[in-house]
Structure formats: C-alpha cells, structure tokens
Enzyme design. Structure first.
Site, PDB file in Angstrom:
ATOM      1  N   HIS A   1     -14.921 -33.600 -24.127  1.00 16.77           N
ATOM      2  CA  HIS A   1     -13.672 -33.351 -23.394  1.00 16.77           C
ATOM      3  C   HIS A   1     -12.445 -33.239 -24.282  1.00 16.77           C
ATOM      4  CE1 HIS A   1     -15.203 -34.086 -19.274  1.00 16.77           C
ATOM      5  NE2 HIS A   1     -16.079 -34.831 -19.916  1.00 16.77           N
TER       6      HIS A   1
ATOM      7  N   LYS B   1       1.243 -35.159 -15.932  1.00 12.45           N
ATOM      8  CA  LYS B   1       0.007 -35.354 -16.701  1.00 12.45           C
ATOM      9  C   LYS B   1       0.256 -36.543 -17.620  1.00 12.45           C
ATOM     10  CE  LYS B   1       0.437 -31.051 -18.291  1.00 12.45           C
ATOM     11  NZ  LYS B   1      -0.874 -30.500 -18.122  1.00 12.45           N
ATOM     12  N   ARG B   2      -0.786 -37.016 -18.303  1.00  7.52           N
ATOM     13  CA  ARG B   2      -0.560 -38.086 -19.272  1.00  7.52           C
ATOM     14  C   ARG B   2       0.473 -37.655 -20.307  1.00  7.52           C
ATOM     15  NH1 ARG B   2      -3.751 -42.727 -19.309  1.00  7.52           N
ATOM     16  NH2 ARG B   2      -2.442 -43.274 -21.071  1.00  7.52           N
TER      17      ARG B   2
ATOM     18  N   LYS C   1       0.661 -32.470 -25.446  1.00  9.25           N
ATOM     19  CA  LYS C   1       0.978 -31.845 -24.149  1.00  9.25           C
ATOM     20  C   LYS C   1       2.439 -31.376 -24.085  1.00  9.25           C
ATOM     21  CE  LYS C   1      -2.515 -34.695 -21.761  1.00  9.25           C
ATOM     22  NZ  LYS C   1      -3.472 -33.768 -21.105  1.00  9.25           N
TER      23      LYS C   1
ATOM     24  N   THR D   1      -6.881 -29.725 -15.708  1.00 15.44           N
ATOM     25  CA  THR D   1      -7.349 -29.520 -14.343  1.00 15.44           C
ATOM     26  C   THR D   1      -6.160 -29.548 -13.386  1.00 15.44           C
ATOM     27  OG1 THR D   1      -7.903 -31.870 -14.348  1.00 15.44           O
ATOM     28  CG2 THR D   1      -9.738 -30.319 -14.521  1.00 15.44           C
TER      29      THR D   1
ATOM     30  N   LYS E   1      -4.922 -27.351  -9.833  1.00 10.81           N
ATOM     31  CA  LYS E   1      -4.384 -27.922  -8.584  1.00 10.81           C
ATOM     32  C   LYS E   1      -3.087 -27.230  -8.200  1.00 10.81           C
ATOM     33  CE  LYS E   1      -6.823 -31.968 -10.086  1.00 10.81           C
ATOM     34  NZ  LYS E   1      -6.778 -33.166 -10.964  1.00 10.81           N
TER      35      LYS E   1
HETATM   36  C1  26W Z   1     -10.039 -44.102 -25.875  1.00  7.86           C
HETATM   37  C2  26W Z   1     -10.867 -42.989 -26.069  1.00  7.86           C
HETATM   38  C3  26W Z   1     -10.678 -41.833 -25.178  1.00  7.86           C
HETATM   39  C4  26W Z   1     -10.855 -40.629 -25.728  1.00  7.86           C
HETATM   40  C5  26W Z   1     -10.752 -39.530 -24.961  1.00  7.86           C
HETATM   41  C6  26W Z   1     -10.374 -41.972 -23.846  1.00  7.86           C
HETATM   42  C7  26W Z   1     -10.288 -40.865 -23.058  1.00  7.86           C
HETATM   43  C8  26W Z   1     -10.483 -39.633 -23.637  1.00  7.86           C
HETATM   44  C9  26W Z   1     -10.507 -38.401 -22.785  1.00  7.86           C
HETATM   45  C10 26W Z   1     -11.320 -37.341 -23.452  1.00  7.86           C
HETATM   46  C11 26W Z   1      -9.211 -37.876 -22.421  1.00  7.86           C
HETATM   47  C12 26W Z   1      -9.305 -36.878 -21.315  1.00  7.86           C
HETATM   48  O1  26W Z   1      -9.107 -37.227 -20.182  1.00  7.86           O
HETATM   49  N1  26W Z   1      -9.576 -35.614 -21.637  1.00  7.86           N
HETATM   50  C13 26W Z   1      -9.339 -34.551 -20.698  1.00  7.86           C
HETATM   51  O2  26W Z   1     -10.528 -34.218 -20.002  1.00  7.86           O
HETATM   52  C14 26W Z   1     -10.245 -33.287 -18.968  1.00  7.86           C
HETATM   53  C15 26W Z   1     -11.515 -33.065 -18.190  1.00  7.86           C
HETATM   54  O3  26W Z   1     -12.429 -32.347 -18.919  1.00  7.86           O
HETATM   55  C16 26W Z   1      -9.681 -31.999 -19.541  1.00  7.86           C
HETATM   56  O4  26W Z   1      -9.319 -31.167 -18.489  1.00  7.86           O
HETATM   57  C17 26W Z   1      -8.463 -32.288 -20.427  1.00  7.86           C
HETATM   58  O5  26W Z   1      -8.041 -31.114 -21.069  1.00  7.86           O
HETATM   59  C18 26W Z   1      -8.794 -33.359 -21.430  1.00  7.86           C
HETATM   60  O6  26W Z   1      -7.637 -33.741 -22.166  1.00  7.86           O
END
Ligand code: 26W
Length: 825
Positions: free
Chosen positions: A358, A547-548, A553, A655, A659
C-alpha cells in the site's frame, strides 16, 4: 428483501422491550444513547437470523474462504449501514418516527469504531462490505483495540490528542466468542528434542503467553441475506496460570501476564506511513496473526482433516506487511504441530499467502531489528532464517557471483528482518493498489523481485463501497440516481452509473443535481457552524482536502496557495473572485512534529482570514476537528472540488478521491495514484490536473533533487508567501513559529533535501489549476455538467469491481447464494 423483524409493529415492540430489559425504562424516558442501544439490539436480532443462515449455507456449500488479515479496520458506524444493507433503512426510519424518535439522532449516538488510521484501514472495511455483498465467504481478522484512533481536539490552533474510549457504553453489535479462544506464546527459548524415530521436534520453553479471545462483528451483505464475520481479538491473561502463580507465591509473574494481555490490545498505533519499530507493535502483529491462523486451521481440519488440501479451501490476504509473520506462523503450525516436512509445508504456505503493498514511502517499509525479533519470537525467527537461507541460495543460483543482489534481496540483512521481502518470497501474489503504483513497484521499488518472479506481480486498483459513500452519505443523490436510472441496480453494479450520461444535456436534471449539492453544502455548513463556530456560505465554492496529514500529501501546498490568494485579494480588492471556502480535515500522527506545525499553520491562516472583514467573506478557511468516517460522509457529499495533490509517485492510490468523484466533485490533482485512472474515466477536461509527473519526480530524486532558490529568487509571489512563514504575519509577530516549515522548503537539512516534496516546484502549476477551476465554476451550466460527469463515470471505482478482480485473479473463491424461500423465519 424480506425480514419479518422489520415489520413496523414487530420492530417497535422489540425496541420497547429492549429499552425495558436493558434500562428498566419506558421509551419516553430513555436517553438518546439508550435508544441507540435498544434500536441496535433490535437490528442485531434480525442480523443474527441471517448470520446463522449464512453459516449453515457455508457449512453446506463448503466454499473457499479468504482470511483478510489487517491491523486496521476503519469501519465507521454500523447501525445506519446495517439497516441499508438489510434494505430496511426507510421502514425503520418511519417506524421510529411513529415512536417520536429521529433515526439520525440515534445514529449520531454511535461511537465511530476507529480501528484504523486512514486509507488502508478504510479499504479493509470497504472490502468486507463488498465480499459479503458479492456472496463470498470471508473473515476479516484483526485486533479489538481498547482505544482506537485518538480523538483530535484543536486547542489554540494546535492538535491535542485525547483517548478514544469507544467501548465505554458497550457495543451492541459485537459477539464475544470465548469458546474459540487461542493461546499465543511469546519469548522463551527453543529446545530441540529427538523422538524414537530420530525426528526433530522444537519445543518452546519459558515463554509468556496470553489468551486471544475473539469478538465477532456481523458484516452484512446488501440485500442477499449473507452475513460474514469480522473477527477481532481481545487479549486476556491465562487465569489458571495466574492462580498457579499465586499458589507458588509467584505474584510478579501473574501480574506480568495480566499486563502483557492488557498492553497488547490497549491501543492502535496512530502512525501512518512511518514505523517506530516498537516491540509492542510486533507483539500485536504476532498476537492477532497467530490467533487467526490457528483458528483458520482448526476450522479447516474439523471439516477436512487432510491439511495438504488447505490451499483449496483457504487463502490468507496480508494487508500490507503488518501481518506478514503469518507466513512463518503457518509454517510453524505445519512443521511443528502437523509434523510436515519443510518442502511440503512450504508448498502449502506459498499457495495460501498473498500480499498487498500500500505504499512506496521508504519510512513505511517494515523492518525489525533481529535481536528484538528473535527474542520475542524465537521459533518464528528460526523459520525465517531457514526461509532466508533457501531463498538466498536461489538468488545465488540465478545470479552467480552477484552478491549485490543478495544484499538487496535477502530477508535478513544488516541486522534486520525485512518484512516486505518475506511477504514477496512466501506470497503467491504481490499486488499494488493502482496502475501507476504497481508500475512503480515493478520498475523501481521492487524491481529485483519483479525480475526474478514477474508472475507474482499484479495490479488491483482500489475501490470504495457505494452503499456507505453514496447511499448512506448522500441519500438525496442516491434517490435521484435511482430515479434517473429508473433502477436500483447501481447499488450492486456501479457500472450502471454510466446511464446518468443521458442526463448531461438535460437542463432540468442538471439543476436538480446541483440543488442536491447545495442542500448537502447547507448540511455541512450547519455542521461547521456547530463545531467551528464559523459561518460559511453554501453558495461559495467548497474546496476540500481531507485525509491524513503527511508532507507527501502536501496540505502545505494548499495552505500556501490560500495565503497567496489572500495576498492577491488584499492587493487587488476589485479583482474578480468567486467566493471560496477551503475545508481541511486531517489527523497528524502524535509524534510527527512537522505535520502538527502544518495543522497549526492552517488554523492560524484561518484565524487571520476569517476575521478580516475587509475581504467581504470572499475567502474562508475551515479546519474540521476530528476528521473521521462519520463526518467524512457529510464532507464528501458537500464538496465542489476534491484536492488530491500528492507529490506524483507518492500516493499509492488514494480512495478519498473516489468518494468525492462519486458525489460529484471534480478532482484538482496531480497525476498520481488512482487520480490517473479517474482522469482516464472522466476525461482530462473534467478534472484540473497540474504538476510534475511521477517520472519527472523520480528523475529529480535520482539526480539529487532541484534547487528551490531558483524559484524563490525569481517568483516574487512565491517568495512573499514563503517569507510570510517567518515574518510573523500568521503568528502574532512570532518569527520563529514556522521557521521549520520555511527551512523545509528552502534548505537541505541533514539527510532531507530542500523541498523534497516539490511544493515550490509545483506551486505555479497548482495556482493555475486553481484558477482554471474557479473560471469553470463561474459557468454554472458547464460546472453542473462536469460534476455530473464525475458521478456518471465513477463506476469503475466500486470496491465490488476490485473484489471481483481479487477473486478472479488471486483468491478463486466460490460464489454463495442464500435462497430467500428456504429461510426459516
Ligand atoms: C506504521 C506503519 C504503517 C505503514 C503504512 C502504517 C500504515 C501504513 C499504510 C500503508 C498507510 C496507508 O493507509 N496507505 C494507504 O493505503 C490506501 C489503500 O490502499 C491507499 O489508497 C493510499 O494511497 C495509501 O497511502
């Protein structure tokens, strides 16, 4: 879909009874929270019938099952969504009205189950909805965190985190299942034993352990009587052991066991795209993975016996690398408990495990220090050593003499366990989440792996569920769509939305469409008034970025541009300017200082601009506190413009962009993630695209970046906003408050390049896209058409499409149907 429990009189009687038995009250005396509980229990009863029927059908059909393993499930509220999927929303709303109860008020009583950070967690929730709706057997597997994503308060412009005690009033929809508890072991040492046949056995000794107790959540499919299960695990100390310890006076050990259990599930790590490498997080990972895999194997063996057939009936999908210990845990069970040989165990494991990536952000790639890892999971570590040894042998065979390859690809290297490498080596499928993202994985980030095993790599562009993000979030538009299409088929087949194109030249229809948007803007304006105390004009353009908070971003680009517009308006009060409301919503990870500075900056800019009477309300800035699934639903429905402005190549998919599109907001964004595919669907003229391409960004990165001073020195407008970060304009004269942001844009700092997210580089092009959007909005008819075109072209972005692709290419699940006539109620 019929369910007798939703007959008005039956439902009303149930609610009344529930209020009595739960609270010893009459409906009229109950608080809204108590009514929420009573209504939810009545709904749960209806769900339970279908849940049982589903189990029976699965028992009979014996379909292949996917276990979707995820540290995060960002579910959002359940009540409204369950009613929608049971096709009972309107009946229940009316029944409650007859009792003098407003369903909206009741829904607002539900705490938002926020067991996730952002996109990855919300995607998992959308996937469960689609799996149930499409009739596929699936379990979500995760953790029942006591505290979910923190509540965000804004105090004096700063983010303050408060605990999210989401379980304090109990949770009506969950079901505790102690009979399915599993023990999970940590630490200790491994003793090697040989039995009489000479076979080796590995015995873990001196370990600590906890009981994993499952809580099941119903995942209701739309209109098909299918109810799947999200199984999230709670941890409890092992009571027998505790008593035993007391007996021996080993009080400490007993307390430790209690603490271990309590700590493991205490809180969701609020980091997104950044690993802290904390031991407790690895404990969480192994805890839920081990419990889930044990449960899956128990269930499989009960029905099938022959473990070698596991890949025919079970598949484990790993949502990012977070659950990747699954690979080694499955090996452990097959080797140590099922007594298979290595090759047979490996054959099964590599046919059962698949991995989704992701993110390409390097900070997010999980690596664990070997000493920590081997201490906490000694047997798992041994198994990974052997996987690594065999894999490295393979690399050497394929690339003789190329030790560089080994260094780059090994699972164990430089004192670390590389989870992505483990996932790729053991997985039978590796997928990215948008076309561009998958290409970058293949050609850049995971190039070596792609060259060695190209057949594993595939793309699955993300999607969202229209049940929550259109039907529930925007009922006015949902009804309009149904009316215009003359059918409800879009609810389970979003490609039907393309039928709306017929209305693109119908003035009346366009007017209706925009009236709905206006009403949704009024709804959001009321929310903003209530929560921010700021008056915003629903006739202004609602330009939204939610978004976060992350540097990639580029919320900073957005707010710098707002500062630029404000300068323009002040300098040229007579200039033509369509009133704009910039809406932000974002949580910053608690330890991410720079992200928190950006939140403070947005709020400071909002303060100055919103209180400047001289600009006649032409510009407003709103930071919505505590952005989460429930208020997101209001926000998407009300947006005119969707800001998707990540540095190209950095956003895996996004995503939120989908929306907004579904709700009729054109994208203002870079050619990044799924934006590329959105543009493919809607046409470049129905989006506002700007900035460097992914190739250009990657090119700069490989050549040491660019020099932001070239821009700063030559563009006075840009220089002015950058300087305003350090001249006190937005800090009551304090010149230091935003010094770090200023420096991040202009100066190299340690390892970090100046402006590493290309904010100044993309600024002009962004400002130009903003100007084009404003011009387009002024032409009301043209805008309406563009907005409707977005809704009409969103068909591809249903999670139903995504899930069907996972099923066809990766999971190969069997479709299950429940025959309504055979239901016994
Ligand atoms: C703490 C480690 C960690 C690392 C990565 C925690 C969470 C993450 C995730 C990968 C962050 C995340 O939410 N990624 C997002 O995933 C979405 C679903 O596929 C994508 O649409 C986003 O672009 C992506 O940033």
């Amino acid at each position: 879909m019929y369910n007798p429990r939703f007959e008005k009189d039956v439902f009303k009687r149930d609610v009344r009874n529930n209020v009595k038995t739960l609270f010893r009250k009459e409906v009229e005396e109950a608080t809204p929270q108590q009514l929420f509980q009573a209504v939810s229990y009545a709904v749960k009863e209806a769900i339970i019938d279908d849940w049982l029927a589903t189990q029976k059908q699965y028992e009979k059909d014996d379909p292949k099952t996917v276990y979707y393993m995820s540290m995060e499930f960002l579910l959002g509220r359940a009540l409204g969504n369950n009613l929608i999927n049971m096709t009972a929303y309107k009946e229940v709303k009316e029944a409650l009205e007859e009792m003098g109860i407003d369903l909206n008020v009741i829904e607002d009583q539900e705490p938002d189950p926020a067991l996730g950070n952002g996109g990855l967690g919300r995607l998992a929730a959308c996937f469960l909805d689609s799996l149930a709706t499409l009739g596929y057997a699936s379990y979500g597997c995760g953790i029942r965190y006591r505290y979910g994503m923190f509540k965000q308060k804004i105090r004096d412009g700063y983010q303050v985190e408060a605990p999210d005690n989401w379980l304090k009033d109990g949770n009506p929809f969950e079901l505790r299942r102690p009979e399915y508890a599993k023990e999970v072991r940590f630490g200790g040492n491994i003793r090697v034993e040989y039995d009489e046949t000479g076979k080796t056995h590995f015995v873990q000794e001196n370990y600590e352990s906890v009981m994993a107790i499952p809580y099941d959540y119903p995942i209701v499919g739309y209109g098909n009587h299918i109810v799947n299960t999200l199984r999230i695990w709670d941890a409890e100390a092992i009571v027998d052991f505790q008593l035993d310890s007391f007996d021996r006076g080993d009080y400490h050990k007993a307390v430790e066991q209690e603490n271990l259990a309590k700590n493991i599930v205490e809180v969701l790590y609020p980091n997104d795209n950044h690993i802290a490498g904390k031991e407790l997080r690895l404990k969480q990972q192994y805890f839920f993975v081990s419990a889930s895999i044990q449960a899956a194997i128990t269930k499989f063996k009960k029905k099938h016996g022959d473990i070698s057939k596991l890949p025919e009936k079970v598949t484990f999908q790993m949502n990012d690398t977070h659950p990747t210990v699954a690979v080694a845990e499955l090996m452990r069970i097959l080797l140590d408990e099922e007594n298979l040989g290595w090759n047979e165990a490996w054959d099964i494991t590599t046919k059962c495990c698949a991995y989704t990536n992701h993110t390409i952000m390097a900070e997010a790639l999980e690596k664990w220090p070997i000493d920590l890892f081997s201490r906490l999971l000694p047997r798992i570590y041994q198994i990974i050593q052997e996987i690594d040894r065999r894999f490295v042998e393979q690399v050497r065979a394929q690339y003789p003499g190329n030790e560089e390859k080994v260094k780059k690809m090994a699972i164990l290297m430089d004192g670390q366990v590389k989870m992505a490498h483990l996932a790729i080596v053991a997985g039978y499928s590796v997928n990215g989440v948008a076309k561009l993202h998958t290409e970058i994985l293949k050609n850049q980030e995971l190039k070596d792996f792609y060259q060695m095993m190209p057949e594993k790599f595939n793309n699955k562009t993300n999607g969202i569920t229209q049940r929550r993000f259109l039907m529930h979030a925007n009922p006015l538009l949902a009804d309009w769509v149904t009316e215009k299409l003359g059918t409800k088929e879009w609810i389970t087949d979003l490609s039907k939305m393309s039928g709306l194109k017929e209305w693109l030249d119908d003035e009346e229809a366009l007017k209706e469409f925009m009236t709905i948007k206006f009403k949704n803007k009024e709804r959001l304006a009321a929310y903003i008034k209530e929560h921010n105390g700021v008056e915003v004009d629903p006739r202004s353009i609602f330009d939204v970025q939610v978004k976060r908070l992350h540097e990639y971003k580029r919320q900073l680009l957005n707010i710098l541009h707002v500062m630029y517009l404000y300068n323009q308006i002040k300098d040229h009060p007579e200039m033509s300017f369509y009133p704009k409301t910039y809406v932000f919503g974002a949580k910053a990870s608690a330890g991410y200082i720079r992200a928190k500075e950006i939140i403070k900056l947005i709020n400071s800019v909002a303060d100055v601009i919103n209180n400047d009477r001289s600009i006649n309300g032409k510009l407003k800035v709103v930071f919505i506190e505590d952005y989460r699934v429930s208020n997101a639903e209001l926000i998407f429905a009300a947006a005119d413009i969707s800001e998707q402005i990540s540095t190209a190549s950095k956003e895996a998919s996004g995503t939120g962009n989908m929306k907004f599109m579904m709700n009729g907001a054109p994208t203002l964004g870079t050619m990044d993630g799924a934006n590329v595919e959105i543009v493919d669907e809607v046409g470049i003229d129905n989006a506002f695209i700007f900035g460097l391409s992914a190739d250009e960004v990657i090119n700069y990165e490989q050549n040491g970046g660019y020099n932001p001073y070239d821009i700063y020195n030559n563009d006075p407008d840009i220089r002015r906003v950058v300087d305003q970060l350090v001249d006190g304009t937005y800090a009551n004269g304090d010149k230091e408050m935003y010094r770090d942001l200023y420096n991040s844009l202009l100066n190299n700092q340690g390892g970090a390049r100046a402006d590493m997210y290309f904010i100044l580089k993309d600024f002009r092009s962004y400002a130009d896209a903003q100007a084009r959007a404003m011009e387009a909005y002024k032409d009301t008819d043209k805008w309406a058409k563009m907005a409707l075109k977005n809704t009409a072209c969103c068909g591809k972005f249903s999670a139903d499409r995504t899930i069907q692709e996972y099923v066809d290419d990766i999971w190969h699940l069997d479709h299950v149907v429940i025959n309504e006539d055979e239901l016994e109620y």
